[in-house]
Design a protein around this motif. Sequence first.
Motif, PDB file in Angstrom:
ATOM      1  N   SER A  73       0.833  -1.190   0.000  1.00  0.00           N
ATOM      2  CA  SER A  73       0.000   0.000   0.000  1.00  0.00           C
ATOM      3  C   SER A  73       0.875   1.250   0.000  1.00  0.00           C
ATOM      4  O   SER A  73       2.004   1.244   0.477  1.00  0.00           O
ATOM      5  N   GLN A  74       0.355   2.324  -0.537  1.00  0.00           N
ATOM      6  CA  GLN A  74       1.104   3.563  -0.605  1.00  0.00           C
ATOM      7  C   GLN A  74       1.272   4.158   0.785  1.00  0.00           C
ATOM      8  O   GLN A  74       0.439   3.965   1.661  1.00  0.00           O
ATOM      9  N   ALA A  94     -15.202  -4.145   0.430  1.00  0.00           N
ATOM     10  CA  ALA A  94     -14.872  -2.930  -0.312  1.00  0.00           C
ATOM     11  C   ALA A  94     -14.856  -1.717   0.615  1.00  0.00           C
ATOM     12  O   ALA A  94     -14.005  -0.832   0.477  1.00  0.00           O
ATOM     13  N   ALA A 121     -11.711  -1.813   2.713  1.00  0.00           N
ATOM     14  CA  ALA A 121     -10.571  -1.455   1.863  1.00  0.00           C
ATOM     15  C   ALA A 121     -10.481   0.054   1.654  1.00  0.00           C
ATOM     16  O   ALA A 121      -9.382   0.597   1.484  1.00  0.00           O
ATOM     17  N   GLU A 122     -11.607   0.745   1.685  1.00  0.00           N
ATOM     18  CA  GLU A 122     -11.611   2.199   1.535  1.00  0.00           C
ATOM     19  C   GLU A 122     -11.140   2.898   2.808  1.00  0.00           C
ATOM     20  O   GLU A 122     -10.463   3.933   2.750  1.00  0.00           O
ATOM     21  N   PRO A 131      -6.728   2.611   4.335  1.00  0.00           N
ATOM     22  CA  PRO A 131      -5.635   3.542   4.033  1.00  0.00           C
ATOM     23  C   PRO A 131      -5.627   4.769   4.946  1.00  0.00           C
ATOM     24  O   PRO A 131      -4.562   5.297   5.270  1.00  0.00           O
ATOM     25  N   MET A 178      -5.014  -5.034   4.075  1.00  0.00           N
ATOM     26  CA  MET A 178      -5.311  -4.458   2.768  1.00  0.00           C
ATOM     27  C   MET A 178      -4.921  -5.404   1.638  1.00  0.00           C
ATOM     28  O   MET A 178      -5.594  -5.454   0.595  1.00  0.00           O
ATOM     29  N   ALA A 179      -3.847  -6.177   1.846  1.00  0.00           N
ATOM     30  CA  ALA A 179      -3.382  -7.095   0.807  1.00  0.00           C
ATOM     31  C   ALA A 179      -4.378  -8.208   0.535  1.00  0.00           C
ATOM     32  O   ALA A 179      -4.353  -8.811  -0.547  1.00  0.00           O
ATOM     33  N   PRO A 225     -10.127  -6.427  -1.752  1.00  0.00           N
ATOM     34  CA  PRO A 225     -10.132  -5.914  -3.119  1.00  0.00           C
ATOM     35  C   PRO A 225      -9.446  -4.556  -3.173  1.00  0.00           C
ATOM     36  O   PRO A 225      -9.462  -3.816  -2.178  1.00  0.00           O
ATOM     37  N   PRO A 226      -8.834  -4.211  -4.293  1.00  0.00           N
ATOM     38  CA  PRO A 226      -8.187  -2.895  -4.403  1.00  0.00           C
ATOM     39  C   PRO A 226      -9.207  -1.790  -4.135  1.00  0.00           C
ATOM     40  O   PRO A 226     -10.323  -1.815  -4.666  1.00  0.00           O
ATOM     41  N   PRO A 227      -8.850  -0.824  -3.285  1.00  0.00           N
ATOM     42  CA  PRO A 227      -9.793   0.263  -3.005  1.00  0.00           C
ATOM     43  C   PRO A 227      -9.884   1.211  -4.191  1.00  0.00           C
ATOM     44  O   PRO A 227      -9.013   1.213  -5.073  1.00  0.00           O
ATOM     45  N   ASP A 250      -9.591   4.862  -6.061  1.00  0.00           N
ATOM     46  CA  ASP A 250      -8.495   5.827  -5.965  1.00  0.00           C
ATOM     47  C   ASP A 250      -8.656   6.656  -4.697  1.00  0.00           C
ATOM     48  O   ASP A 250      -9.627   7.383  -4.523  1.00  0.00           O
TER      49      ASP A 250
END
Length: 220
Positions: free
Chosen positions: A2-3, A27, A30-31, A34, A82-83, A86-88, A90
């Motif tokens: 993750s960033q 989902a 995942a949001e 971050p 997070m890994a 699902p990808p959050p 943007d």
Amino acid sequence: MSQRCFGSAARPQFSPIQSSLPDRAAAALAELLPVLGCGEEAAGLAFGSLADSGIADVAGIAALRLIADEERVHDGLIASLMAGLPPPPDATRLRTISRRFHLELGRGDHIMRLARITALDSAVCLILSRLLRPGTPLSADPVITGILRRIARDEAGHVRLTRHLVCDRADEATLVCVGVHVREALAVLLEQAGDAFEALAFDPRWLRADLARIPAGLYR
């Protein structure tokens, strides 16, 4: 991976944690993660800096360094969660707002910084307790629940230390004013993710009604 919000030193690495959450809840988590991860990264840096500041005695400095280590572990655990999700969407805008919020926490002298951290960490404890209360989507996943409860327990310990360091060094009215500002700003930040909170059975109205209110006795 993750960033990062601050480009800090490498976090501890843990294996990806797979969730059993329904798609909508996965989902939503995942949001939100971050934002929580940005806070843990910032906290690791802040407590490391405070340990170097001379604000505490030898035992207090050791405790601050331990907290910095715990925050870095939290950052790694959040990355592992997070890994497995699902990808959050943007999250650039939300991450930018989060980064600005945490930079504001670092303003001023060390006592005011600790007072802000006390308010923030107590708010994190409240948020996690609401998200994990019985019957919510997250409470049905024992692995996720275990990790988030661990983070909440650690954060409660951080509150006990930071309030001890500030309560004898500033008057309560000043500290409450600082804390209210922090928690109100956090509520505004998190309202940007209101739909995600709602998907996890957290009423977004609680952000203003409860989160922005300083618990009685926090700075006594």
